[in-house]
Design a protein around this motif. Structure first.
Motif, short mmCIF file in Angstrom:
data_model
loop_
_atom_site.label_atom_id
_atom_site.label_comp_id
_atom_site.label_asym_id
_atom_site.label_seq_id
_atom_site.Cartn_x
_atom_site.Cartn_y
_atom_site.Cartn_z
N PRO A 187 -5.68 -4.73 -7.45
CA PRO A 187 -6.39 -3.46 -7.63
C PRO A 187 -7.90 -3.65 -7.82
N VAL A 188 -8.29 -4.82 -8.34
CA VAL A 188 -9.72 -5.03 -8.60
C VAL A 188 -10.40 -5.62 -7.37
N SER A 189 -9.88 -6.76 -6.89
CA SER A 189 -10.57 -7.43 -5.77
C SER A 189 -10.18 -6.83 -4.42
N GLN A 190 -9.12 -6.02 -4.41
CA GLN A 190 -8.63 -5.37 -3.19
C GLN A 190 -8.16 -6.37 -2.12
N THR A 191 -7.89 -7.63 -2.54
CA THR A 191 -7.39 -8.61 -1.56
C THR A 191 -5.88 -8.48 -1.41
N HIS A 192 -5.37 -8.90 -0.24
CA HIS A 192 -3.93 -8.91 0.04
C HIS A 192 -3.41 -10.33 -0.02
N ARG A 193 -2.28 -10.52 -0.62
CA ARG A 193 -1.57 -11.80 -0.57
C ARG A 193 -0.10 -11.50 -0.83
N THR A 194 0.77 -12.52 -0.72
CA THR A 194 2.18 -12.23 -1.04
C THR A 194 2.34 -12.24 -2.55
N LEU A 195 3.37 -11.54 -3.00
CA LEU A 195 3.67 -11.52 -4.42
C LEU A 195 3.89 -12.92 -4.96
N ARG A 196 4.52 -13.76 -4.13
CA ARG A 196 4.80 -15.13 -4.57
C ARG A 196 3.49 -15.85 -4.89
N GLU A 197 2.51 -15.72 -3.98
CA GLU A 197 1.22 -16.39 -4.19
C GLU A 197 0.56 -15.88 -5.46
N ASP A 198 0.58 -14.56 -5.63
CA ASP A 198 -0.08 -14.00 -6.80
C ASP A 198 0.62 -14.43 -8.08
N LEU A 199 1.95 -14.51 -8.02
CA LEU A 199 2.74 -14.91 -9.19
C LEU A 199 2.43 -16.35 -9.57
N VAL A 200 2.44 -17.24 -8.55
CA VAL A 200 2.22 -18.66 -8.84
C VAL A 200 0.81 -18.87 -9.38
N GLU A 253 -7.78 4.03 -14.70
CA GLU A 253 -6.90 4.87 -13.89
C GLU A 253 -6.88 4.37 -12.44
N GLU A 254 -8.03 3.83 -11.99
CA GLU A 254 -8.15 3.31 -10.63
C GLU A 254 -7.08 2.26 -10.30
N ASP A 255 -6.71 1.48 -11.33
CA ASP A 255 -5.72 0.42 -11.11
C ASP A 255 -4.44 0.99 -10.51
N TYR A 256 -4.17 2.25 -10.81
CA TYR A 256 -2.90 2.83 -10.40
C TYR A 256 -2.89 3.30 -8.94
N LEU A 257 -4.06 3.19 -8.27
CA LEU A 257 -4.09 3.58 -6.84
C LEU A 257 -3.15 2.72 -6.01
N VAL A 258 -3.05 1.43 -6.37
CA VAL A 258 -2.20 0.53 -5.59
C VAL A 258 -0.80 0.38 -6.24
N TYR A 259 -0.62 1.03 -7.38
CA TYR A 259 0.57 0.76 -8.19
C TYR A 259 1.87 1.03 -7.44
N THR A 260 2.00 2.22 -6.90
CA THR A 260 3.28 2.56 -6.26
C THR A 260 3.49 1.74 -4.99
#
Lengths: 398, 378
Positions: B301-314, B276-283
């Motif tokens: 949601p797990v590591s709580q790190t910030h990056r751009t969506l592009r970086e995470d996608l690639v 359920e915790e995963d959904y804290l960042v969901y919206t």
């Protein structure tokens, strides 16, 4: 009392303008009443108001007034024809050639069907042919006005508009050739038969192409502002009507071509935002109330019976043609029958054609005139009802 | 288990099915037009494996593919669907287009399709039903059983922003640039049963939940839930619903391939235990994806790190490489990297096409040409 020069004197001097205001106002009210109370198309109300105020009933709009107001009628009709031309997509004929087939067949059947019946009834061939040519055409104004009133969209609507634009063009071309034929009967040479229609066609094309190019270049400068485009287009349409008349070209042909070419030449889709929606309603009231005022019922005794027969034969001819090709052109039988009903209205322009004959060849007119005038008068009321029925039954009304 | 209100039909894991909601526009001013019934009548009957159905308004149709195990055959079928639709539409003088929303249609002009379910929706939701004239791609992924389906559904929630940003194709709505890459999802938020599925991992638990909600009279069937991902027990699938309909069938197939690769990764490697915790960042992540597309911010949601969506996608796509090879998805995987790194999503193409012509009508015309597979300037 000379010092009180500012007081009103003779109201009747302002007659035409005054009664024009009254006509538009009453037309608008009657139209709303039709729509709200009877769920009928507004234009039936506009026409009714015209008949009521016109020479046939109250005669507050008399023939002289109508003559003075002719300019308004011409402009309103010009706008309708331009808009119809702009709405139809002749590229569609290329993508669905069966539609062109349907169009030619529907016009041919109407021409030969109506012509044959009139010949059987012993009408003079030239008169039969002229009536038959007029019977090919569907009224652009009625079809466009009702479909806009209902905000209709769909195959019946789109095909109805396309077939109407096409059969109006055929009607004018064939009628013109018949005028030339008359020239021959009444003296004159063969060259006229060919040159007159040729002049009308080539003239309409050249003039409308020039106007379309000018309009698009103006619109390019104005940018995509609907209000500015609207005014510019009205100005161009007025010019087109005036030029077509001055050059003795067909106003109908020129304005239809003007609309069609404006769309075809508009490669950058500058013009697409144009709509004569709300502002256009004013012109519709003008067009149909003035048309209503020009209707004549005194020939009913002589022409109504033949007129009804003509309407029936014409409907049968159009329906047969539409049904013959409906499968190939991708339309269900149900919608094909509604499309056939939608083609019922006959052109008020037909009346003008008949009257042109009358002017050109007195001594020829009255027979034809009585039939055609009665037919048009009946269809001016029945036509909008037919289109209204067809588009509602097709569930294409908004 | 028999006696459950929602028995989960077993289907072959990782099979794919795609539904596309498509726009029907006129060729005059490219506004939406009421043509669904006419187009359905004009389609050659019963010759193909795919289906064409009416949707809630007359300006929309839905096409759906059969079940596929591989991207290549899915793409072939999508092209067949397109090639059947395009000539039928041409004969009727209408055009078909992708895109998540029509850029300038006026919702009050829309007409609700004539059918009992659609009438019911219109009565219940009023103007929302008409405003719901938005166009999505739904991807079904087959699951062996209900528990797997729920695991996959929740494990996949982390990647929902990827789906949104990749597919986003509704930057213009009601005649304005909304500043969102996907404005479509904002229309869906308005519905009371939208959002995410409640957190539970056992199919029996989900059945109890469904029974209770149905007992309240809130829903009658699974169809009443407009969740981002919802289980579809009668197909034995989960259905991902956050994609805007892309402008081309190629992109639609690539998005489905992405869902398939991810599903294999999640089901085979089981890299996370959903919580359920995963959904804290969901919206938050979801909003970022809708608003900014691939430039959006993404919080893991797990590591709580910030990056751009592009970086995470690639980086996700890199991690999926072995699964891409297993599933013959190398080609669409490359295409997705290219979208992320160079081409951008369809929303970007639409903004630049509008920049060239400054005409939303012209944009729609170009979009319909793209749908037909014609080369249109990027």
């Amino acid at each position: 009392m000379a010092e009180l020069f500012f007081l009103p004197r003779d109201l009747s001097a302002h007659g035409p303008v005054l009664w024009f205001g009254v006509l538009v106002f009453v037309g608008m009210l009657t139209g709303e009443l039709m729509a709200k109370a009877l769920k009928l198309p507004r234009i039936v109300g506009f026409v009714a108001a015209g008949v009521f105020l016109g020479p046939q009933v109250l005669d507050v709009i008399d023939k002289d007034t109508l003559f003075e107001l002719r300019g308004f009628l011409d402009i309103a009709r010009g706008l309708v024809l331009f808009e119809l031309g702009q709405r139809v997509d002749f590229g569609w004929l290329k993508r669905n050639p069966w539609l062109l087939g349907t169009s030619l067949l529907e016009a041919a059947f109407s021409f030969f069907g109506v012509g044959a019946v009139l010949l059987i009834l012993d009408v003079k061939p030239i008169i039969a042919a002229t009536a038959a040519a007029i019977a090919m055409g569907t009224s652009p104004a009625v079809v466009l006005a009702v479909s806009k009133d209902l905000r209709a969209q769909g195959q019946v609507t789109e095909r109805l508009l396309l077939l109407t634009a096409l059969n109006s063009i055929y009607a004018i071309l064939v009628a013109t050739m018949l005028v030339a034929w008359l020239h021959l009967e009444y003296q004159g040479g063969w060259s006229v038969i060919l040159l007159h229609p040729l002049y009308l066609m080539a003239g309409a094309l050249v003039l409308s192409a020039a106007l379309a190019a000018a309009t698009l270049s103006i619109l390019g400068r104005l940018g995509r502002r609907a209000d500015a485009q609207f005014v510019a287009v009205i100005a161009m349409v007025v010019l087109a009507v005036a030029l077509a008349e001055a050059l003795r070209l067909s106003v109908v042909l020129t304005l239809l071509c003007f609309g069609v070419l404006t769309r075809i030449l508009d490669r950058e889709r500058r013009f697409v935002s144009l709509s004569f929606g709300r502002e256009g309603l004013f012109f519709m009231v003008v067009l149909f109330s003035l048309t209503g005022a020009t209707l004549e019922f005194q020939h009913f005794a002589m022409g109504a019976f033949a007129g009804l027969g003509l309407i029936a034969v014409r409907a049968l001819a159009k329906t047969t043609a539409i049904f013959a090709l409906t499968r190939s052109s991708g339309l269900s039988l149900r919608k094909a029958s509604l499309l056939s009903i939608g083609l019922t209205p006959m052109s008020g322009t037909a009346l003008l054609l008949a009257q042109d004959f009358y002017v050109l060849y007195p001594g020829f007119g009255p027979e034809l005139n009585a039939v055609m005038v009665s037919t048009v008068a009946m269809l001016e009321i029945l036509g909008p009802l037919a289109v209204n029925f067809a588009l509602r039954q097709a569930r294409e009304a908004a | 288990v028999s006696g459950e209100p929602l028995p989960f039909k077993t289907s072959a894991p990782l099979t794919l099915g795609v539904e596309l909601e498509l726009q029907l526009i006129n060729t005059r001013d490219c506004d939406l037009t009421r043509a669904a019934s006419d187009l359905l009548e004009a389609m050659p009957p019963g010759t193909s494996s795919f289906e064409v159905k009416p949707e809630i308004t007359e300006s929309m149709i839905e096409v759906s593919t059969s079940v596929h195990t591989r991207h290549a055959t899915l793409l072939t079928e999508l092209r067949q669907i397109r090639d059947a639709l395009v000539p039928a539409a041409e004969r009727l003088n209408i055009a078909v287009s992708g895109g998540g929303a029509h850029p300038f249609q006026h919702w009050s002009e829309r007409q609700i399709y004539d059918g009992p379910r659609f009438k019911h929706l219109n009565d219940l939701y009023g103007y929302l039903a008409k405003q719901f004239t938005v166009f999505g791609q739904h991807v079904h992924v087959g699951c062996a059983h209900g528990d797997d389906a729920l695991f996959l559904l929740h494990a996949m929630s982390r990647y929902v922003p990827h789906f949104i940003a990749l597919a986003a194709s509704s930057p213009f709505y009601q005649g304005v640039d909304t500043a969102f890459d996907s404005s479509r999802l904002n229309s869906i938020f308005a519905f009371p049963l939208s959002g995410r599925a409640p957190f539970m991992l056992r199919w029996s638990e989900f059945n109890q939940y469904f029974e209770r909600v149905r007992g309240y009279g809130i829903v009658q069937s699974m169809k009443d839930f407009y969740w981002d991902i919802r289980p579809k027990p009668e197909y034995g699938t989960i259905e991902i619903r956050v994609f805007d309909t892309p402008l081309t069938v190629e992109r639609a197939a690539a998005l489905a391939a992405y869902a398939q690769m991810l599903s294999r990764f999640l089901l085979v490697e089981r890299p996370v235990r959903p919580s359920e915790e995963d959904y804290l960042v969901y919206t938050y992540n979801r909003f970022q994806a809708c608003r900014f597309g691939l430039e959006g911010n993404f919080i893991d949601p797990v590591s709580q790190t910030h990056r751009t969506l592009r970086e995470d996608l690639v980086s996700t796509l890199r991690r999926l490489e072995p699964h891409a090879r297993e599933l013959d998805c190398v080609e669409p995987a490359h295409a997705l990297v290219a979208i992320a790194e160079t081409h951008g999503n369809d929303a970007r193409w639409m903004r630049s096409a509008f920049g060239r012509s400054e005409s939303l009508q012209d944009l729609m015309w170009q979009a319909s040409r793209r749908w037909r597979g014609e080369a249109v300037k990027d």
